[in-house]
Design an enzyme around this catalytic site. Sequence first.
Site, PDB file in Angstrom:
ATOM      1  N   ASP A 116       0.810  -1.211   0.000  1.00 22.03           N
ATOM      2  CA  ASP A 116       0.000   0.000   0.000  1.00 22.03           C
ATOM      3  C   ASP A 116       0.849   1.269   0.000  1.00 22.03           C
ATOM      4  OD1 ASP A 116      -2.045   1.844   0.397  1.00 22.03           O
ATOM      5  OD2 ASP A 116      -2.182   1.457   2.544  1.00 22.03           O
TER       6      ASP A 116
ATOM      7  N   ASP B  30      -2.060   5.778  -5.285  1.00 23.81           N
ATOM      8  CA  ASP B  30      -2.300   4.934  -4.112  1.00 23.81           C
ATOM      9  C   ASP B  30      -2.686   3.516  -4.510  1.00 23.81           C
ATOM     10  OD1 ASP B  30      -2.907   3.858  -1.665  1.00 23.81           O
ATOM     11  OD2 ASP B  30      -4.609   5.172  -1.254  1.00 23.81           O
TER      12      ASP B  30
END
Length: 404
Positions: free
Chosen positions: A101, A287
């Site tokens: 992430d 992201d």
Amino acid sequence: MLKLLLVLLVWSWTSSALIRVPLRRLRSIRTQLRADGVLEEFLKDHRPDMFNRRYAQCFPPGTPSLRLGRSSERVYNFMDAQYFGEISLGIPEQNFSVVLDTGSADLWVPSSYCVSQACGKSLHRRFKAFESSSFHHDGRMFGIHYGSGHLLGVMGRDTLKVGLTAINQEFGESVYEPGATFVLAKFDGVLGLGFPSLAEILGNPVFDNMMAQKIVDKPVFSFYLSRSGGSSPDGELLLGGIDESLYNGPINWIPLTSKGYWQIKMDSVSVQGVSSFCPRGCQAIVDTGTSLIAGPTNDSFLLQQLIGATPTNIGEFLIDCSRVSSLPHVTFALGGVDYTLTAEHYVRREMLGDRELCFSGFQAVDIVTPEGPLWILGDVFLRRFYSVFDRGQERVGLAVAKQP
């Protein structure tokens, strides 16, 4: 012959210097819940206000991640997460599946001391500190606030292997994961690749530790996410560089505007060539931990209207599958280059029994920063574009990803 030998030597050196972490693509929590007919009930129970009232008393007073307004500063939503990689912690190795992430900076996995249903033996693998000869106890507590829940744990240090080996890696052992989100999750934990300012766990995030120990050839990592369900693997995280065989054309480099998230300036967003949003520029984050493309609420609702998406009673936006081929293109201008998504890129298709459903790949999320509201370029965008994260020169690179 000598020239060929030199080429082969260079090729073998660059190939060995690039560490590949295979990614698997699995059904998201949202897809599972929809198939089971309980998505609406789940979303009602896991609204941030409802969740806080139910579980806040279960956390020690003053837990930083529970402070008012924290959720507007940190956005993590794994309801739609689909891409996971394998890591190991400890000696001998204990294996875990994690979300890789770029929108967070912490590494955590469930602890063998975890008391929540999500840590049941049959659901997720748990870290057993007492079985690792390289484990160092820390004792400090941490808390992380996610969009769909909180978790609480204690910190430690151990040997991490993720394609290569980093020693004394700070990480969190979660001991309390309330709610049903992590019960349903196909991953054990999360490995954050954002900047240290995002971290809740004290110490170096994973990639900072790798750079400090000089175990990556370059201070660069890159992501390739496949759109095809039949490819193997379903994507790759490449540590220490890039792979030119995974993209077409040159890489366009965009400087960072802030070092927390991988935040860049976005010139504009247009629908079918007409500039509709942030014509004077706005901020965006790249992201890998967010599956959809998110924008401020007002902009997002207008965008849904422009692509012909209609809202459901649980906040999703449906699209008529028969109209997908005629829907407008959506273009994001970044660093003077246009990145265009057709409807085939931004429409998410799901099977519910024998019926196909089509959902918009856009969603509304309000993140307010000193530089203005943020857009989030998640996996819907990154499946189309190969992404490079350059810590050395503080920039993001994008190129058209090759697809099988």
